[in-house]
Design a protein around this motif. Sequence first.
Motif, PDB file in Angstrom:
ATOM      1  N   ARG A  98       0.769  -1.108   0.147  1.00  0.00           N
ATOM      2  CA  ARG A  98       0.039   0.083  -0.195  1.00  0.00           C
ATOM      3  C   ARG A  98       0.569   1.510   0.155  1.00  0.00           C
ATOM      4  N   ARG A  99       0.949   2.128  -1.267  1.00  0.00           N
ATOM      5  CA  ARG A  99       1.380   3.429  -0.753  1.00  0.00           C
ATOM      6  C   ARG A  99       1.249   4.108   0.096  1.00  0.00           C
ATOM      7  N   ASP A 100      -0.047   4.213   0.087  1.00  0.00           N
ATOM      8  CA  ASP A 100      -0.672   5.504   1.281  1.00  0.00           C
ATOM      9  C   ASP A 100       0.465   5.088   2.841  1.00  0.00           C
ATOM     10  N   GLN A 101       0.507   4.086   2.372  1.00  0.00           N
ATOM     11  CA  GLN A 101       1.248   3.941   4.253  1.00  0.00           C
ATOM     12  C   GLN A 101       2.931   4.456   3.927  1.00  0.00           C
ATOM     13  N   PHE A 102       3.548   4.727   2.763  1.00  0.00           N
ATOM     14  CA  PHE A 102       4.828   5.434   2.636  1.00  0.00           C
ATOM     15  C   PHE A 102       4.458   6.319   2.786  1.00  0.00           C
ATOM     16  N   VAL A 103       3.764   7.514   2.875  1.00  0.00           N
ATOM     17  CA  VAL A 103       3.038   9.007   2.824  1.00  0.00           C
ATOM     18  C   VAL A 103       3.321   9.199   4.038  1.00  0.00           C
ATOM     19  N   SER A 104       3.055  10.736   4.304  1.00  0.00           N
ATOM     20  CA  SER A 104       2.503  11.859   5.395  1.00  0.00           C
ATOM     21  C   SER A 104       1.163  11.676   5.579  1.00  0.00           C
ATOM     22  N   ARG A 105       0.686  11.667   6.648  1.00  0.00           N
ATOM     23  CA  ARG A 105      -0.811  12.161   6.979  1.00  0.00           C
ATOM     24  C   ARG A 105      -1.524  12.933   5.511  1.00  0.00           C
ATOM     25  N   ALA A 106      -0.421  14.226   5.781  1.00  0.00           N
ATOM     26  CA  ALA A 106      -1.010  15.160   5.050  1.00  0.00           C
ATOM     27  C   ALA A 106      -1.328  14.818   3.715  1.00  0.00           C
ATOM     28  N   GLN A 107      -0.564  13.027   3.553  1.00  0.00           N
ATOM     29  CA  GLN A 107      -0.413  13.280   1.252  1.00  0.00           C
ATOM     30  C   GLN A 107      -0.794  11.950   1.423  1.00  0.00           C
ATOM     31  N   LYS A 108      -1.344  10.878   2.241  1.00  0.00           N
ATOM     32  CA  LYS A 108      -2.342  10.239   1.954  1.00  0.00           C
ATOM     33  C   LYS A 108      -3.235   9.811   0.810  1.00  0.00           C
ATOM     34  N   ALA A 109      -4.123  11.153   0.901  1.00  0.00           N
ATOM     35  CA  ALA A 109      -5.052  11.865  -0.167  1.00  0.00           C
ATOM     36  C   ALA A 109      -3.924  12.176  -2.234  1.00  0.00           C
ATOM     37  N   LEU A 110      -2.891  11.923  -1.521  1.00  0.00           N
ATOM     38  CA  LEU A 110      -2.168  12.123  -2.934  1.00  0.00           C
ATOM     39  C   LEU A 110      -1.933  10.728  -3.186  1.00  0.00           C
ATOM     40  N   ALA A 111      -1.471  10.175  -1.833  1.00  0.00           N
ATOM     41  CA  ALA A 111      -0.568   8.721  -2.710  1.00  0.00           C
ATOM     42  C   ALA A 111      -0.776   7.821  -3.901  1.00  0.00           C
ATOM     43  N   TYR A 112      -1.508   8.200  -4.621  1.00  0.00           N
ATOM     44  CA  TYR A 112      -1.708   7.273  -5.533  1.00  0.00           C
ATOM     45  C   TYR A 112      -1.873   8.012  -7.262  1.00  0.00           C
ATOM     46  N   VAL A 113      -1.799   9.334  -6.689  1.00  0.00           N
ATOM     47  CA  VAL A 113      -1.837  10.834  -8.056  1.00  0.00           C
ATOM     48  C   VAL A 113       0.023  10.407  -9.282  1.00  0.00           C
ATOM     49  N   ASP A 114      -0.255  10.671 -10.004  1.00  0.00           N
ATOM     50  CA  ASP A 114       0.818  10.755 -10.882  1.00  0.00           C
ATOM     51  C   ASP A 114       1.726  11.294 -11.178  1.00  0.00           C
ATOM     52  N   MET A 115       2.400  11.947 -10.118  1.00  0.00           N
ATOM     53  CA  MET A 115       2.864  13.195  -9.459  1.00  0.00           C
ATOM     54  C   MET A 115       4.037  12.892  -8.308  1.00  0.00           C
ATOM     55  N   GLU A 116       5.428  14.142  -8.520  1.00  0.00           N
ATOM     56  CA  GLU A 116       6.381  12.867  -7.322  1.00  0.00           C
ATOM     57  C   GLU A 116       5.915  13.869  -5.729  1.00  0.00           C
ATOM     58  N   LEU A 117       6.162  13.406  -4.829  1.00  0.00           N
ATOM     59  CA  LEU A 117       5.365  13.882  -3.575  1.00  0.00           C
ATOM     60  C   LEU A 117       6.707  14.377  -2.952  1.00  0.00           C
ATOM     61  N   PRO A 118       6.568  15.307  -1.987  1.00  0.00           N
ATOM     62  CA  PRO A 118       8.213  16.026  -1.417  1.00  0.00           C
ATOM     63  C   PRO A 118       8.619  15.346  -0.511  1.00  0.00           C
ATOM     64  N   LEU A 119       9.754  15.023   0.490  1.00  0.00           N
ATOM     65  CA  LEU A 119       9.800  14.515   1.238  1.00  0.00           C
ATOM     66  C   LEU A 119      10.096  14.734   2.433  1.00  0.00           C
ATOM     67  N   GLY A 120      11.275  16.516   1.562  1.00  0.00           N
ATOM     68  CA  GLY A 120      12.258  17.123   2.431  1.00  0.00           C
ATOM     69  C   GLY A 120      11.763  18.651   2.283  1.00  0.00           C
ATOM     70  N   HIS A 121      12.857  19.070   2.773  1.00  0.00           N
ATOM     71  CA  HIS A 121      13.270  20.861   2.130  1.00  0.00           C
ATOM     72  C   HIS A 121      13.837  20.975   0.729  1.00  0.00           C
ATOM     73  N   GLY A 122      14.436  19.813   0.828  1.00  0.00           N
ATOM     74  CA  GLY A 122      14.884  20.514  -0.591  1.00  0.00           C
ATOM     75  C   GLY A 122      13.942  19.949  -1.873  1.00  0.00           C
ATOM     76  N   ALA A 123      14.213  20.636  -2.734  1.00  0.00           N
ATOM     77  CA  ALA A 123      13.327  20.046  -4.221  1.00  0.00           C
ATOM     78  C   ALA A 123      14.232  18.835  -4.536  1.00  0.00           C
ATOM     79  N   ASP A 124      14.914  18.044  -4.085  1.00  0.00           N
ATOM     80  CA  ASP A 124      15.788  16.992  -5.105  1.00  0.00           C
ATOM     81  C   ASP A 124      15.380  15.744  -3.770  1.00  0.00           C
ATOM     82  N   GLN A 125      14.158  16.014  -3.279  1.00  0.00           N
ATOM     83  CA  GLN A 125      13.848  15.378  -1.636  1.00  0.00           C
ATOM     84  C   GLN A 125      11.965  14.970  -2.248  1.00  0.00           C
ATOM     85  N   VAL A 126      12.337  13.822  -2.966  1.00  0.00           N
ATOM     86  CA  VAL A 126      10.679  13.142  -3.246  1.00  0.00           C
ATOM     87  C   VAL A 126      10.904  12.073  -3.754  1.00  0.00           C
TER      88      VAL A 126
END
Length: 229
Positions: free
Chosen positions: A39-67
Amino acid sequence: MTSSTPLSLDRARFNMIEQQVRPWEVLDPAVLELLDRVRRDQFVSRAQKALAYVDMELPLGHGADQVMLAPRVQARMVQDLALKATDKVLEIGTGSGYTTALLASLAQRVVSLEIDDAIASAARKNLQQAGITNAEVRVADAAANGFAACAAEGPWDAILVAGSVAEVPAGLLALLTKGGRLIAIVGHEPVMRATVVTRVDDAGFSTQQPWDTIAPRLRNFAEPSRFSF
């Protein structure tokens, strides 16, 4: 019913597989089954769960390269490595741990290197909660000291570079077993290509570039000059 309910996430995961992943020529039944089970939604933050399966990169940290790379890119990279159950795999760039989980579900063991301590810690938690026991996340700068952290347990049957690089480093190719495969996203914007390199023998390699995409740079990998005189 909100987009964060389990039923909605199940539908979103189904749509991801059928509308994003399959059209990208991810057709291996084992990989498709994994995308449904892990389940990909288990690998994202609570705030990002609704976006877990969307066709996009999701930010992980403070830098633009951390996705977290887009689902179709993660799935295609894993498929194109053609893993076997006996493979020992090196991943460079753990991110959320989702690709790590996919790799570990197909291979014997995964060692994943992450340069950011906080991201590595979150990935370990995600993998533990997902029940993945054959993957180890280590905090390391993969490119430092001639790829010393990568060489520690090599050679490797497969290497996945989870981001873009200007070129495939010879130091990584040297760590592949005979028949070993490396996949990375290589090039410069606006043109980058998924590059699969297979070690044919001690000195020979074969290279394929089956598809195009764009991904953020991995930190501290060499940037050779793009100009020649």
